[in-house]
Design an enzyme around this catalytic site. Structure first.
Site, mmCIF file in Angstrom:
data_model
loop_
_atom_site.group_PDB
_atom_site.id
_atom_site.type_symbol
_atom_site.label_atom_id
_atom_site.label_comp_id
_atom_site.label_asym_id
_atom_site.label_seq_id
_atom_site.Cartn_x
_atom_site.Cartn_y
_atom_site.Cartn_z
ATOM 1 C CB CYS A 71 2.852 -36.865 6.041
ATOM 2 S SG CYS A 71 3.460 -38.474 6.465
ATOM 3 C CG HIS A 139 1.765 -37.978 11.457
ATOM 4 N ND1 HIS A 139 2.046 -39.119 12.032
ATOM 5 C CD2 HIS A 139 2.477 -37.969 10.386
ATOM 6 C CE1 HIS A 139 3.369 -39.619 11.378
ATOM 7 N NE2 HIS A 139 3.255 -38.748 10.243
#
Length: 466
Positions: A71, A139
């Site tokens: 990710c 993130h």
């Protein structure tokens, strides 16, 4: 200065027409959703009628990829428009994952976040007059409001829904629910629908990176019960995971309905994809090999659908290999703007493909000078598909050019060569059978690494036990 009423009307009409010329952009980025996890790609267990509808109303990219197999690097690539060697985000946290005694090399150190001066597609679109919002898993930095976005709902540096999970109570930036009984995916959609209604005059860019279907696996009990009573398959048999996918699909339907009810469906470019392959201890990606963290097709090939009724013919399909690195230049192209001055973009605008044209011939590259430990049991079907049962990936690089794909491993200089047209499951390594093709792809790969000054680890690990 006062203007005559007729002149004022002309000016307002012109301004409205100018705004309407710029399409709204909705970029939906699902976390850990695999290529095989939607029914339009062949799943008989998961139910995704709304995602399927989105795909059928637009263009299906049959060779759509993420630019990394997990990710943080994938998102850093998409948001910055740059390949991993340019920003140095190769994984989550440290790069020396797994047991030291089983790592032959000292891996390249990982960069945790994008640097502040690495301007995002948010910066580019804001400069073009867009209202920019991100809702969900960010993130790649600590605060998206410092990275080109006007609105942040739920976004932090965290890589998962760890602050309360999917069931309320939970607390994120501008997203706090104290009472029980609310599901995170639903609440994010509520916020997205609210934003769409408030900004329907456009243009807007809504980046909607849902936390789902990332662990912890948590779903609505009534849906879990449904899938416990449904016939599973060998590859897909987790009722909680299936229930999470159905909740996701329901919310995709709600977002699409919001575009329709606000009258902006035709002028909204919608991208639906995932950040990396599925976690194949939860959902095997057959017929693709591997899953999240692996550079086999199951780790990097994604559900990849784009709808834009004003420009893309419904029911169309494209076999050209593309990746999420192409989103940034696509956004700039359709918005009629350019990347910030001095900004290097490694992708290409997909706009010509929307019009039925072709892109210039190119290769797609992946670079991963790091280790990523295995997950689940070593003898599980998912880990049996990895290069070995200790690691999902060992340091190396990969290239796709045409129908061919080459993977190079730095520890031992080994290669894997596959013809994806004939062997999408990557079962037959043709490296010895086609040395000329191997050398052709290796030269392209090596030249790309030199051009980007990509780090290749060579230092031996003294703790390696062989």
């Amino acid at each position: 200065m006062k203007y005559p009423l007729t002149l004022l009307s002309v000016l307002l009409t012109s301004l409205c027409s100018f705004a309407a010329e710029k399409p709204n952009i909705l970029y939906i980025n699902i976390d850990d959703l695999g290529w095989a996890d939607v029914s339009i790609n062949g799943s008989k267990y998961y139910e995704t009628p709304n995602i399927d509808r989105l795909a059928k109303e637009g263009m299906i990219f049959t060779n759509g990829y993420s630019s990394a197999a997990n990710c943080a690097p994938s998102r850093a690539c998409a948001i910055s428009g740059q390949s991993t060697p340019r920003h140095g985000v190769y994984t989550v946290k440290n790069s020396d994952r797994g047991k030291s005694s089983t790592r032959k090399l000292i891996p390249t150190k990982n960069t945790l976040h994008l640097k502040q001066d690495n301007l995002t597609f948010g910066h580019a679109l804001k400069a073009a007059g867009y209202t920019t919002a991100t809702m969900g898993k960010w993130h790649v930095t600590k605060d998206p409001l410092k990275n080109g976005f006007d609105i942040n709902v739920g976004g932090t540096a965290a890589g998962g829904p760890y602050n309360g999970g999917y069931h309320s109570p939970f607390k994120y930036p501008n997203l706090e629910v104290k009472e029980k009984g609310h599901y995170l995916t639903d609440v994010l959609t509520d916020k997205a629908i609210e934003f769409i209604g408030e900004h329907k005059a456009g243009p807007f860019c809504l980046y909607l990176p849902y936390f789902t279907v990332h662990s912890p696996l948590q779903a609505k009990p009534e849906l879990v019960k449904k899938y416990k009573n449904k016939k599973a398959t060998e590859a897909q048999n987790n009722p909680v995971y299936a229930a999470m996918i159905e909740s996701l699909d329901q919310n995709i339907g709600r977002v699409l309905d919001a575009l329709e009810s606000n009258g902006i469906t035709d002028n909204t470019l919608v991208i639906f994809t995932s950040d990396n392959g599925g976690v194949n201890v939860s959902s095997l990606q057959w017929p693709l090999r591997g899953g999240k963290g692996m550079y086999y097709e199951g780790g990097i090939r994604e559900p990849f659908f784009i709808r834009w009724p004003e420009k893309i013919k419904a029911g169309s399909s494209c076999d050209t290999p593309v990746s999420n690195l192409d989103f940034y230049p696509t956004f700039c192209d359709v918005a009629g703007t350019s990347a910030p001055k001095g900004k290097i973009l490694d992708g290409l605008s997909l706009n010509p493909l929307f019009e039925g044209k072709v892109l210039a011939e190119r290769s797609l590259f992946w670079h991963f000078p790091i280790y990523l430990q295995g997950y689940g049991k070593a003898d599980s079907p998912g880990m049996k598909e990895a290069q070995d049962t200790l690691f999902r990936i060992r340091p190396g690089s990969a290239i796709r050019h045409g129908d061919w794909k080459l993977i190079e491993y730095f520890e031992n200089g080994e290669f894997e060569l596959y013809n994806l047209k004939q062997d999408v499951g990557e079962k037959n390594n043709l490296a010895k059978k086609h040395p000329e093709k191997l050398q052709e792809l290796y030269s392209k790969l090596n030249n790309w690494r030199k051009e980007l000054n990509a780090p290749v680890p060579t230092e031996k690990n003294s703790k390696f036990e062989g």
